[in-house]
Design an enzyme around this catalytic site. Structure first.
Site, PDB file in Angstrom:
ATOM      1  N   HIS A   1       0.858  -1.186   0.000  1.00 22.05           N
ATOM      2  CA  HIS A   1       0.000   0.000   0.000  1.00 22.05           C
ATOM      3  C   HIS A   1       0.894   1.235   0.000  1.00 22.05           C
ATOM      4  O   HIS A   1       2.125   1.126   0.078  1.00 22.05           O
ATOM      5  CB  HIS A   1      -0.950  -0.007   1.200  1.00 22.05           C
ATOM      6  CG  HIS A   1      -2.073  -0.982   1.058  1.00 22.05           C
ATOM      7  ND1 HIS A   1      -3.072  -0.839   0.136  1.00 22.05           N
ATOM      8  CD2 HIS A   1      -2.333  -2.149   1.717  1.00 22.05           C
ATOM      9  CE1 HIS A   1      -3.923  -1.845   0.228  1.00 22.05           C
ATOM     10  NE2 HIS A   1      -3.496  -2.667   1.178  1.00 22.05           N
TER      11      HIS A   1
ATOM     12  N   ASP B   1      -0.462   8.861   0.143  1.00 21.58           N
ATOM     13  CA  ASP B   1       0.080   9.350  -1.121  1.00 21.58           C
ATOM     14  C   ASP B   1      -0.866   9.061  -2.279  1.00 21.58           C
ATOM     15  O   ASP B   1      -0.964   7.944  -2.742  1.00 21.58           O
ATOM     16  CB  ASP B   1       1.433   8.703  -1.392  1.00 21.58           C
ATOM     17  CG  ASP B   1       1.982   9.089  -2.757  1.00 21.58           C
ATOM     18  OD1 ASP B   1       1.708  10.228  -3.177  1.00 21.58           O
ATOM     19  OD2 ASP B   1       2.652   8.265  -3.379  1.00 21.58           O
TER      20      ASP B   1
END
Length: 358
Positions: free
Chosen positions: A111, A137
């Site tokens: 992730h 992000d």
């Protein structure tokens, strides 16, 4: 539909006017895409030959295919980029994954925390002497993928040919770390002790206020620093005896002095002092207060979707081709409804079959 980065990339394009069709699993009436406004949905069983042909047909008419599978999954379904491009040489195929289509980590699960970590970006973020602070992000994934899609579309206008985009989120995070990487004197010390990482310089940090809220301070330039000191009510005599702004040996002590000062007033009181000042000081708005801020209201930065949810409005703003208003963009259910099927049958876009799903 996939998880967050791929759907958000589609949302960005939909907000800017693209006709986005989300491909959902035929085996489920639930989608993981919660950023779905302005999109359409179709359920396709990609393990079924008819389903594969349906996706092939969609791609033969499409400008862009965005896929977020692990590397090799598209090929295992007999839907390789080569076969899709053979059917439609103008197709842009954006392959958004964590580690990219090649390399030893290509098939490893992960992730955004992992991608930011392996990129080297995470080492720049967080307090000194403690674990790095993880930022979610989307920029390294969704934004750069959308940017690459637009670049590929522009290239196609000149060459007539589509292409494959191999976008690894870890590479995107690494690319976003360009400025710290080339500005080594600014980031040469331990994490959390440098001028611009929020932990070192007293004039580039976050301070708690009397009411437990926070103010951001970013007064780097001398003229802004001077306005900051005046706004914080330092006397001329105190200012005269302060250490030089860039004397990093004095930063810890100055941070303590600043912290004590900011604890003497509420966030509202500090905001009244600095709101229109060039001291580079702004409040950390909470999720409840952001929609009430006059600048946010005037710019229309918060919008209400048809489902009543308040969300950030699309950005940036274009003068000739503005983005879609989230309040007018429909929230699609999974799959195609009867009215849409009847419309497509009438236009001979599809043929009637006995099965309800492909």
């Amino acid at each position: 539909a996939g998880l967050a980065p791929t759907p958000f990339c589609g949302l960005m394009l939909a907000d800017m006017g693209a006709d986005v069709i989300r491909v959902d699993r035929a085996s489920s009436d639930h989608s993981t895409d919660n950023v779905c406004r302005g999109k359409r949905s179709i359920q396709i069983d990609l393990k079924n030959d008819l389903g594969k042909e349906c996706l092939m047909h969609l791609c033969s008419k499409a400008d862009v295919l965005i896929e977020g599978f692990r590397p090799g999954v598209l090929e295992s379904l007999s839907l390789s980029p080569e076969s899709l491009l053979q059917r439609n040489p103008r197709l842009i195929i954006a392959r958004l994954s964590g580690y990219g289509q090649t390399g030893p980590l290509r098939n490893v699960a992960g992730h955004d925390m992992n991608y930011v970590a392996i990129s080297g970006l995470l080492d720049f973020i967080g307090p000194a002497g403690e674990a790095p602070t993880f930022p979610a992000d989307f920029a390294g994934g969704s934004y750069l993928c959308a940017f690459a899609i637009l670049a590929a579309l522009y290239s196609r206008e000149r060459t007539g040919l589509g292409q494959v985009i191999d976008h690894a989120m870890c590479e995107g995070a690494s690319y976003l770390n360009t400025f710290p990487s080339v500005s080594l004197p600014i980031f040469s010390g331990e994490r959390g002790t440098n001028m611009l990482d929020g932990g070192g310089a007293h004039f580039y940090s976050i301070y708690e206020t009397k009411d437990g809220l926070y103010m951001t301070v970013g007064a780097i330039e001398p003229q802004f620093y001077s306005k900051l000191l005046n706004g914080m009510n330092f006397t001329p005599e105190e200012i005269e005896n302060l250490p030089h702004q860039l004397d990093n040996s004095a930063w810890p002590e100055m941070k303590q002095r600043f912290a004590k000062k900011f604890k003497t007033k509420t966030q509202k009181e500090w905001n009244e002092i600095f709101q229109f000042s060039d001291a580079c000081v702004q409040p950390v708005l909470t999720r409840d207060s952001i929609s009430k801020h006059p600048h946010i209201i005037q710019r229309g930065m918060i919008a209400k979707q048809q489902n009543g949810m308040q969300v950030p409005a699309p950005a940036p703003k274009l003068s000739q081709t503005p983005s879609k208003d989230p309040s007018t963009a429909s929230i699609p259910a999974v799959g195609v409804n009867k009215e849409q099927i009847a419309n497509m049958l009438g236009k001979k876009a599809i043929k009637q079959r006995n099965t309800s799903r492909l």
